[in-house]
Design an enzyme around this catalytic site. Structure first.
Site: not given
Ligand code: 13P
Ligand code: ZN
Length: 271
Positions: A116, A139, A210, A141, A169
């Site tokens: 990525e 990144h 994803h 999941h 919040e």
């Protein structure tokens, strides 16, 4: 030369990946982190003239020429970073051609940076234009965020609004909201470009079905953004199938944003 295993940035990568793994957000090789380092701090630990090998990135990162990043390796498990950082992480510098990464340390088993990398470096470029202090792209999941993708419309106004309703919040932590991309093929320049486009406005971008991307000045800030979305998504998933009796109203969100002095996406409210 100091021992790189004691470098604060290696320590931060170890701690963060371990946390994310234990939270269940990063199964197997899921997730990746890139962290831009200052040349001055890296040269205390590494000879910057010594390039181990060069690796083509397959995209143009001219804006980042000479910049140094510590990046998780492709196919590497977050759970293993803590015990073997030199195999699971790498330190790369973007070469003068803008399309080559010079490996300065790590990926000891012959590995390379995350698949990525386009989304990471393109997001760095986009965020640095908005916030010159941006350093981290992450990144992951996260379980409930991902679950929410299957039962909630993938519309960024509606998605953000629902998250803002789930924890008091939320609007204070991510007043800029959450960008949303449809399902796309991961690991490509195309998803990288689409993510970076969203990063012009958002520090958080959901990749439909994803996971999520976050960007920030520090590891804590970036982790905290994703953590707050995930908490809100968890509350949503715990309550989505139950009758809703109470909610945080839009007027109350305005009150919060004004009290904490944050610049929020007014067009994401229904008033
Ligand atoms: P990498 O192992 O290449 O970092 O990929 C993991 C991932 O989450 C892909 O989106
Ligand atoms: Zn992923």
């Amino acid at each position: 030369m100091k021992d790189i295993m004691t470098a604060p940035f290696v320590e931060e990568m170890k701690k963060t990946t371990a946390n994310m793994y234990r939270l269940g957000w990063d199964e197997r090789n899921g997730g990746n982190i890139s962290y831009m380092l200052e040349e001055d701090e890296v040269k205390e630990y590494l000879d910057l003239d010594k390039v181990i090998r060069t690796i083509s990135t397959g995209f143009d990162a001219t804006d980042l020429i000479g910049k140094i990043f510590i990046v998780t390796g492709t196919g590497k498990y977050f759970k293993n970073v803590e015990s073997d950082p030199e195999t699971n992480l790498g330190i790369i510098r973007i070469a003068k051609d803008g399309t080559t990464a010079e490996l300065l340390w790590g990926y000891k088993d012959g590995g390379k940076f995350t698949s990525e990398l386009p989304a990471h470096l393109m997001s760095h470029m986009a965020r640095l234009k908005v916030d010159p202090e941006n350093r981290v792209v992450m990144h992951s999941h996260p379980t409930h965020t991902l679950a929410m993708n299957y039962v909630h419309e993938l519309d960024e106004k509606k998605f953000t609004h629902t998250l803002w309703e789930m924890c008091t919040e939320c609007i204070v932590v991510f007043p800029d909201g959450v960008g949303v991309l449809p399902w796309m093929l991961c690991g490509t320049n195309e998803i990288g470009e689409a993510t970076a486009k969203k990063m012009e406005y958002f520090r958080l971008v959901v990749w439909g079905m994803h996971g999520i991307y976050g960007a920030g000045k520090t590891m804590d800030e970036t982790f905290g953004l994703i953590e707050t979305v995930e908490k809100a998504a968890e509350i949503f998933m715990l309550t989505a199938h139950l009758p809703r009796i109470n909610t945080i109203k839009d007027e109350e969100m305005v009150e919060l944003a004004e009290f904490f002095g944050v610049n929020y996406r007014k067009d994401f409210l229904n008033i």
